[in-house]
Enzyme design. Structure first.
Site, PDB file in Angstrom:
ATOM      1  N   LEU A  55       0.725  -1.164  -0.043  1.00  0.00           N
ATOM      2  CA  LEU A  55      -0.181  -0.053  -0.095  1.00  0.00           C
ATOM      3  C   LEU A  55       0.955   1.282   0.050  1.00  0.00           C
ATOM      4  O   LEU A  55       2.022   1.158   0.597  1.00  0.00           O
ATOM      5  CB  LEU A  55      -0.851   0.008   1.158  1.00  0.00           C
ATOM      6  N   ASP A  56       0.501   2.436  -0.624  1.00  0.00           N
ATOM      7  CA  ASP A  56       1.410   3.440  -0.751  1.00  0.00           C
ATOM      8  C   ASP A  56       1.545   3.981   0.908  1.00  0.00           C
ATOM      9  O   ASP A  56       0.586   3.556   1.642  1.00  0.00           O
ATOM     10  CB  ASP A  56       0.505   4.542  -1.311  1.00  0.00           C
ATOM     11  N   MET A  57       2.511   4.438   1.071  1.00  0.00           N
ATOM     12  CA  MET A  57       2.800   5.124   2.395  1.00  0.00           C
ATOM     13  C   MET A  57       1.668   5.707   3.153  1.00  0.00           C
ATOM     14  O   MET A  57       1.464   5.701   4.267  1.00  0.00           O
ATOM     15  CB  MET A  57       4.389   5.994   2.316  1.00  0.00           C
TER      16      MET A  57
END
Length: 215
Positions: A55-57
């Protein structure tokens, strides 16, 4: 070394299902300041944990990790063949014209914006096919925002963020794709991976996992 903060939603001998916090990398990045991440924290508790997806940060929510290479391959294949269903909840800028609860489709090809990495852009000539299903859940007339549910059919980096920007409703709190006002409205990206459904790679059982968004 500080406390290991990991929320485990499910664990067995084959896989782990985790709830990633917003602002935490999924895997280590480049540089000493980017080594703290979910996978490293999990591996300090489960030494055999292996990365399957990211997942994106800035995005929070459900992630799965494998506990041996065979399961990792099986889960990677499941993601690649779109046998895993992921849904997200987000708050977006503006009031879309779409009717509440009706699913719509965004089919716009995405490519890396090389001069402005890590940004992505829509490119009808060179972009990779990218498809997102989405629907309106509720409106907030006072804030002029809308809560939506998003289901990525493909899995491009930043896909949900780019697609919502492309239809004129960027995700609130998005520093990369949102307007200055939409970015300033929240102290984090209001995007959360709320459900993940898959077939257990060993038992063959259909499984579903849920994480509530804290926004």
């Amino acid at each position: 070394m500080g406390p290991i903060e990991v929320t485990v939603l499910y664990a067995d001998e084959a896989m782990l299902v985790l709830d990633k916090a917003a602002g935490l990398l999924s895997v280590p990045g480049r540089g000493e300041d980017k080594q703290d991440c979910l996978s490293t924290r999990v591996q300090r508790l489960y030494a055999d944990a292996l990365v399957v997806h990211r997942l994106d940060m800035a995005t929070s929510g459900v992630m799965v990790m494998a506990r041996n290479p065979a399961v990792q391959r099986s889960l990677n294949d499941a993601f690649a063949s779109r046998a895993v269903t992921k849904r997200y909840v987000a708050v977006v800028d503006g009031i879309p014209a779409a009717p509440v609860e009706a699913w719509a489709l965004i089919d716009l090809p995405i490519i890396v914006d090389w001069p402005n990495r890590p940004r992505r852009v829509i490119d009808h000539q060179l972009g990779k096919p990218s498809v997102t299903r989405w629907r309106v859940l509720s409106h907030n007339e006072r804030d002029q925002t809308t809560r939506v549910e998003l289901e990525p059919v493909t899995g491009r980096s930043h896909q949900l963020r780019v697609h919502m920007q492309a239809v004129g409703h960027s995700i609130v709190g998005d520093a990369l794709y949102g307007s200055p006002l939409a970015h300033a409205t929240a102290d984090r990206l209001l995007l959360h991976a709320c459900t993940l459904e898959l077939i257990h790679p060993v038992t063959g059982q259909a499984m579903g996992f849920v994480s509530r968004a804290h926004f």
